[in-house]
Write a protein that holds these residues in place. Structure first.
Motif, short mmCIF file in Angstrom:
data_model
loop_
_atom_site.label_atom_id
_atom_site.label_comp_id
_atom_site.label_asym_id
_atom_site.label_seq_id
_atom_site.Cartn_x
_atom_site.Cartn_y
_atom_site.Cartn_z
N MET A 56 -5.95 -8.81 -60.68
CA MET A 56 -6.63 -8.02 -61.69
C MET A 56 -5.81 -6.78 -62.00
SD MET A 56 -10.55 -6.90 -61.58
CE MET A 56 -10.96 -5.28 -62.14
N GLU A 57 -5.62 -6.52 -63.27
CA GLU A 57 -4.81 -5.38 -63.71
C GLU A 57 -5.60 -4.07 -63.57
OE1 GLU A 57 -2.59 -4.36 -67.80
OE2 GLU A 57 -2.56 -6.47 -67.23
N ALA A 58 -4.92 -3.04 -63.07
CA ALA A 58 -5.57 -1.74 -62.92
C ALA A 58 -5.83 -1.12 -64.30
CB ALA A 58 -4.69 -0.81 -62.10
N ALA A 59 -6.96 -0.47 -64.42
CA ALA A 59 -7.31 0.18 -65.69
C ALA A 59 -6.41 1.39 -65.90
CB ALA A 59 -8.77 0.61 -65.67
N VAL A 60 -5.99 1.60 -67.13
CA VAL A 60 -5.17 2.76 -67.48
C VAL A 60 -6.09 3.96 -67.61
CG1 VAL A 60 -3.64 3.77 -69.21
CG2 VAL A 60 -3.48 1.33 -68.68
N GLU A 61 -5.69 5.05 -66.97
CA GLU A 61 -6.50 6.27 -67.04
C GLU A 61 -6.49 6.81 -68.46
OE1 GLU A 61 -6.56 10.66 -64.99
OE2 GLU A 61 -5.56 9.03 -63.93
N ARG A 62 -7.64 7.28 -68.92
CA ARG A 62 -7.78 7.81 -70.28
C ARG A 62 -7.81 9.34 -70.24
NH1 ARG A 62 -6.89 4.49 -74.35
NH2 ARG A 62 -8.71 4.99 -75.56
N ILE A 63 -7.28 9.93 -71.28
CA ILE A 63 -7.28 11.38 -71.44
C ILE A 63 -7.86 11.72 -72.81
CG2 ILE A 63 -5.29 11.70 -69.91
CD1 ILE A 63 -3.61 12.12 -72.53
#
Length: 101
Positions: A1-8
């Protein structure tokens, strides 16, 4: 499972404080173009200097200054928070403004 990209959050102060979400590490000009943020630009490659902007808040979240920026910005400009949007990648929440032409 791919890690979620942090949002800014990128806030375009000159554009009625329009706030948009972007991936951490995003290029400031690309975010502006995709989200209709309004940062002015002509070339998008660091040659013309049109995308000069001021990081009103969150300057510590901008990456290091690139050599192309030094052709358009003095050390005084950089110390005051000015950057070239096309050359700047942000790793946290920022608020940006610019001079309307």
């Amino acid at each position: 499972m791919e890690a979620a990209v942090e949002r800014i959050t990128v806030t375009f102060a000159t554009n009625d404080n329009k706030a948009v979400q972007a991936d951490k590490g995003a290029n400031l000009l690309r975010v502006s173009l995709r989200e209709k943020g309004g940062i002015p630009f002509k070339c998008g490659g660091g040659l013309c200097g049109t995308c000069r902007c001021h990081i009103d808040a969150g300057l510590e979240h901008a990456d290091k200054v690139k050599p192309k920026e030094l052709k358009h910005l003095t050390q005084e400009d950089l110390d005051a928070g000015y950057r070239m949007a096309c050359q700047t990648f942000v790793n946290g929440d920022v608020t940006v403004s610019w001079v309307r032409k």
